[in-house]
Design a protein around this motif. Sequence first.
Motif, short mmCIF file in Angstrom:
data_model
loop_
_atom_site.label_atom_id
_atom_site.label_comp_id
_atom_site.label_asym_id
_atom_site.label_seq_id
_atom_site.Cartn_x
_atom_site.Cartn_y
_atom_site.Cartn_z
N ALA B 236 48.43 11.64 60.69
CA ALA B 236 48.23 10.97 61.99
C ALA B 236 46.88 11.35 62.57
O ALA B 236 46.17 10.50 63.14
CB ALA B 236 49.36 11.35 62.95
N PHE B 237 46.51 12.62 62.43
CA PHE B 237 45.19 13.08 62.91
C PHE B 237 44.07 12.34 62.18
O PHE B 237 43.14 11.80 62.81
CB PHE B 237 45.08 14.59 62.67
N PHE D 201 47.58 18.45 70.45
CA PHE D 201 47.37 17.16 69.81
C PHE D 201 45.96 16.67 70.09
O PHE D 201 45.38 17.00 71.12
CB PHE D 201 48.41 16.14 70.29
N TYR D 202 45.45 15.86 69.17
CA TYR D 202 44.07 15.43 69.25
C TYR D 202 43.84 14.52 70.44
O TYR D 202 42.87 14.68 71.18
CB TYR D 202 43.70 14.70 67.96
N ALA D 211 56.37 11.28 76.61
CA ALA D 211 55.47 10.38 75.87
C ALA D 211 56.21 9.18 75.30
O ALA D 211 55.79 8.58 74.31
CB ALA D 211 54.71 11.13 74.77
N LYS D 212 57.32 8.82 75.93
CA LYS D 212 58.12 7.67 75.48
C LYS D 212 58.03 6.55 76.52
O LYS D 212 57.64 6.76 77.66
CB LYS D 212 59.58 8.09 75.30
N SER D 220 50.74 1.91 78.91
CA SER D 220 50.72 2.11 77.45
C SER D 220 50.14 3.48 77.10
O SER D 220 50.55 4.10 76.12
CB SER D 220 49.93 1.00 76.78
N GLY D 221 49.21 3.94 77.90
CA GLY D 221 48.60 5.25 77.62
C GLY D 221 49.55 6.41 77.79
O GLY D 221 49.27 7.52 77.33
N ASN D 222 50.68 6.17 78.42
CA ASN D 222 51.68 7.24 78.59
C ASN D 222 52.70 7.27 77.46
O ASN D 222 53.68 8.01 77.54
CB ASN D 222 52.41 7.06 79.93
N VAL D 223 52.49 6.43 76.45
CA VAL D 223 53.37 6.43 75.28
C VAL D 223 52.57 6.91 74.08
O VAL D 223 51.47 6.44 73.84
CB VAL D 223 53.92 5.01 75.00
N SER D 224 53.10 7.88 73.37
CA SER D 224 52.42 8.36 72.15
C SER D 224 53.47 8.80 71.16
O SER D 224 54.13 9.83 71.35
CB SER D 224 51.47 9.52 72.46
N HIS D 225 53.62 8.01 70.11
CA HIS D 225 54.58 8.35 69.05
C HIS D 225 54.30 9.74 68.50
O HIS D 225 55.22 10.48 68.14
CB HIS D 225 54.47 7.31 67.94
N ASN D 226 53.04 10.09 68.48
CA ASN D 226 52.64 11.36 67.89
C ASN D 226 52.95 12.53 68.83
O ASN D 226 53.64 13.49 68.46
CB ASN D 226 51.14 11.31 67.60
N VAL D 227 52.46 12.46 70.05
CA VAL D 227 52.68 13.57 70.99
C VAL D 227 54.16 13.73 71.31
O VAL D 227 54.63 14.84 71.58
CB VAL D 227 51.84 13.37 72.27
N ALA D 228 54.91 12.63 71.23
CA ALA D 228 56.35 12.69 71.52
C ALA D 228 57.07 13.69 70.62
O ALA D 228 58.17 14.13 70.95
CB ALA D 228 56.98 11.30 71.38
#
Lengths: 332, 332, 332, 332
Positions: B236-237, D201-202, D211-212, D220-228
């Motif tokens: 992902a990174f 996280f990057y 982050a869901k 949209s910026g408050n959703v991150s599959h990765n940071v979640a």
Amino acid sequence: MKVETIFFNENEGTGLTTYLLDSSNEMANALVRPAVLIFPGGGYMMCSDREAEPIAMAYAAEGYHAFVLRYSVGKTATWEEAFADANHAMKMIDDNSESWGIDTERLAVVGFSAGGHLACSLATMGEIRPGAAVLGYPCILAEMGNLLNKAVPGLDQQVDEKTPPVFVFTTFDDQLVPVRNTTALLQALEKGGVPFEAHVFYSGVHGLSLAKSHTSSGFSGNVSHNVAKWFELSVAFLKEIFGDFQADRSFHDFPVDNSDGPYGLDHSLGSLWENQHCRQVLLNYLPMLDDEKVRNQASGVSVRTIISYAEELLTKEQTAMLEHELRQVRRS
Amino acid sequence: MKVETIFFNENEGTGLTTYLLDSSNEMANALVRPAVLIFPGGGYMMCSDREAEPIAMAYAAEGYHAFVLRYSVGKTATWEEAFADANHAMKMIDDNSESWGIDTERLAVVGFSAGGHLACSLATMGEIRPGAAVLGYPCILAEMGNLLNKAVPGLDQQVDEKTPPVFVFTTFDDQLVPVRNTTALLQALEKGGVPFEAHVFYSGVHGLSLAKSHTSSGFSGNVSHNVAKWFELSVAFLKEIFGDFQADRSFHDFPVDNSDGPYGLDHSLGSLWENQHCRQVLLNYLPMLDDEKVRNQASGVSVRTIISYAEELLTKEQTAMLEHELRQVRRS
Amino acid sequence: MKVETIFFNENEGTGLTTYLLDSSNEMANALVRPAVLIFPGGGYMMCSDREAEPIAMAYAAEGYHAFVLRYSVGKTATWEEAFADANHAMKMIDDNSESWGIDTERLAVVGFSAGGHLACSLATMGEIRPGAAVLGYPCILAEMGNLLNKAVPGLDQQVDEKTPPVFVFTTFDDQLVPVRNTTALLQALEKGGVPFEAHVFYSGVHGLSLAKSHTSSGFSGNVSHNVAKWFELSVAFLKEIFGDFQADRSFHDFPVDNSDGPYGLDHSLGSLWENQHCRQVLLNYLPMLDDEKVRNQASGVSVRTIISYAEELLTKEQTAMLEHELRQVRRS
Amino acid sequence: MKVETIFFNENEGTGLTTYLLDSSNEMANALVRPAVLIFPGGGYMMCSDREAEPIAMAYAAEGYHAFVLRYSVGKTATWEEAFADANHAMKMIDDNSESWGIDTERLAVVGFSAGGHLACSLATMGEIRPGAAVLGYPCILAEMGNLLNKAVPGLDQQVDEKTPPVFVFTTFDDQLVPVRNTTALLQALEKGGVPFEAHVFYSGVHGLSLAKSHTSSGFSGNVSHNVAKWFELSVAFLKEIFGDFQADRSFHDFPVDNSDGPYGLDHSLGSLWENQHCRQVLLNYLPMLDDEKVRNQASGVSVRTIISYAEELLTKEQTAMLEHELRQVRRS
């Protein structure tokens, strides 16, 4: 990794490509590996690259040897010819299993679409049966012959008591190979008492392969975060059937300094160093420990860990002798 | 996949092993690929197989070309010699990028333990800098020279404005390479304004590699469901830095039969068949449609899908001409 | 969260328990939420706690309102009585949807074992039909009446055109509710043209609930890392049917300082501060910016972000006026 | 679930909200549970709903009791007041642990942004220390006082030997609370010998909460599959510190019919039925077995499984007596 194509018929492009992982004494539990034999799809008209090497890589990344079979396809090729190629591939793997480092008890067939039909043909009718079958959006029913433009057996009719466990995934809204292919197969497996795992996802087009960007050929519809889970589910399934790579040995990461027993490799360098006999034994084998800075760095670490970290320092025999000599030292 | 070892010094076993994925027009968005250059660990005394091919396979399964460098190691080898090998490998990849199908803007170095030190050396001091660095439980500090038994630069001192984004993972209780190596690096990256991603897991031994059973060499302590997440996090990174394989093309899975516009490949076979002119055009290109059973099977499917399913039927040019001719047909 | 039990028959313990999440203007896209109505299993003899509140919590954690129905069970209770309770619960949710903040178009039923039978009864025969059904190791066939010790309808016979999309999961080796319940349901759905998603896992006992440690009651056999995936698969399914919480608004995290357009909230504090008119406007609304230390801290951040971070500083109206005034400032 | 707010100061809205899961004998390994005390963020100016109940729900879904503290905030509130609220909440939980079913050894604090500062204050200076701390994009440094507009202690200066293990996550490009807050904390923990887990996280904005989509407020910026992924990583961390819900009991899902030992509940109904004495014992306890259809349905299932499925049939005492009586029957 040894990659090689053994052609069956070079003109027609049929043959078996091997993806054999390297062996290493550092990976002692993987000297003999399970394997997958992959049948790309393509309507018995072609063998799709999207369901060939990328699938082999995915299983190789899990420690499996992989094979891709390019079988007889095209307007004039019959299912019987493709099936003969498939049987031939199984035989070839069986014959070479020892030199290739394969446990044939743990050989699965993996096929997609028409390739799923061929993989399932082996599972139900093969001369040598695989240990498991993984089928992606497979053609199963005889009626698919209309689309495929050639006669194919209906595999829901072929399930027998020798059929191995089957894993199948597809999508409900596959427009090309209707989901009734999968439901008919499940019905037949259930009736036949053949164990299975099945994943029918709600949405997704036909031909998703890994459903990831690099197998999408650039189409957004070929990427599905959800359907992509089929791969790890298939690996979990294969581990339930075949067992996992054995990983039950323990090492002592934390030195056993407080033990009353004999000295040994699982003591920390620091504690051994306090005993002058141990100190002498250690220096015989690991002269670098004479340097105080080196010792300080590693004083809290077990000698076994120090050795395992830099395997060039001592041979296995020397390591065994070092352990033996440490055990002779009397506790002061 | 093309696997080949280009020896730097065959006696010493140093050299670059390529794992180049096959190209295919069916994977049009992956004709040029990102790549990883992998540096196994082993305390600058060996290059561990557990951190070589298995890592290459993991990234290959994500569509990356991979390289493994076996660099100069052993009691007499200096860090400078290993670093020269690393620079040489970067140069070699750069020189061959076109024939190997590599986008050198998207070349990452990946290293573990001492190999992480070497990867990070390239990231901070390399003649050619990589686009990103992935470091697993890396040696960073000059003080590690004591353990490694040779002088090594402290890389926390070498971070500069040309250092690319860094991904690092390790475990807090690594007994061999203390976590202060990682915290010192993060401090230096933060001060230097170098973007990073970092994952320090709470527990886990040194040298976990993929932390999966097949890289465990049979030790239960080398398997960690939790730490194993580092790999997908690293992918992902890399996608955030390099971008993903492009996947923004759309196809019409569902026929556009109700449209007022001209006929075309995105209409269902059934609806086209109702128009006698379309019928004639279709039969010219796809004579098999004369068979009613074939038509019935596919009547709800768009002609584009039918063609894409069996690419042997029509060349690209023929497909374009078929579309062209359908567009000429007047709506009745 | 508002937790309340509305008893249907307090003596018998039947009734509906609500788990209604709090609303907040800070979660503007969740003022109206989708919901799940949960039917615990227990062979129509009990309602198992293991399939009640833990399931409600799992969906609540995904932003869904949840309800648990304790329906009529026991030796003398008939299926008809349980079904009447189920219909009554649907009616109650429908009647209260506005005050409870529920989008009834996005109400799913979720049931396990005998509770799966009841949920599927609603999906196929309910007075008010749910928008989707999630069934865990459900009883489906009429023959299950023997085990359940009461007459129950065979739901494979009840699928009709009003049946909503169905998600079903089970395990092949369920010893209590044979997998033929699920395969028969799939066959019926496929024939009826009802979209579905299905996950039959290879191994796992009956009654796994979430298949996690906290719902295991201490039995290792009730924990399955693999089967536990059903939950997130069910959430993905529901999002495909119902849509996700809308999340398409964008904010400017990075100030738009180089734009030629008018000043506004999306400029960085630092750039606005350079213009004396902007400076004055800002001080009128945010007097704390008079402090140089505060300004320095936030100079690279957009004013919108500063405000969003501390919503007490300005009302919505004040924020709108601030933006309005900034827009009036001429670029110097 | 028992949801209740115990106000500290109703005018100011400060107080502790409980989310106490129901107990059940069916979940025998969760009669006493671990718990989390949650501190929402909001710059010590507000307590954000986005980091309150949704976080409580997420941990409740993992079987944890949860608490949300709304502490003193606003322009005139000092850190000391907020800290007093936090200490008060810890005391309250400690005092009520028995009636609330909490294992106070397994109580973690969880805080975000300014709430992370408060949680970390408890971890380093609290009157009662928590067993672990989970910090999301926390303010740590004294310099943050400028942004927060009030004096706050620099927590990197407060790490001591009583500080519990810390889990921290953030993003490198947080524009509001710079990543140096986290790197400084890690440095301090490492120096102090306090175990930690850290995930930087990057990419990702400040204030991601889960982050869901449902905590995104539509951005949209408050959703991150990765940071979640931070959430499940935090649960794994807490399980490493606190241990998991015990799940080591085994049940015999597969009848032990071939055993030479005494009869018992783990035999299949069918095999017991063949022995007339067993048959009589069974009928005494389970008269419904007189019905042949019922017997046929369950003949391959162990009696233990049959009983566990319908717990109303027999009390624990009756079950024990049934087992006892079966054990007396002599093998014929």
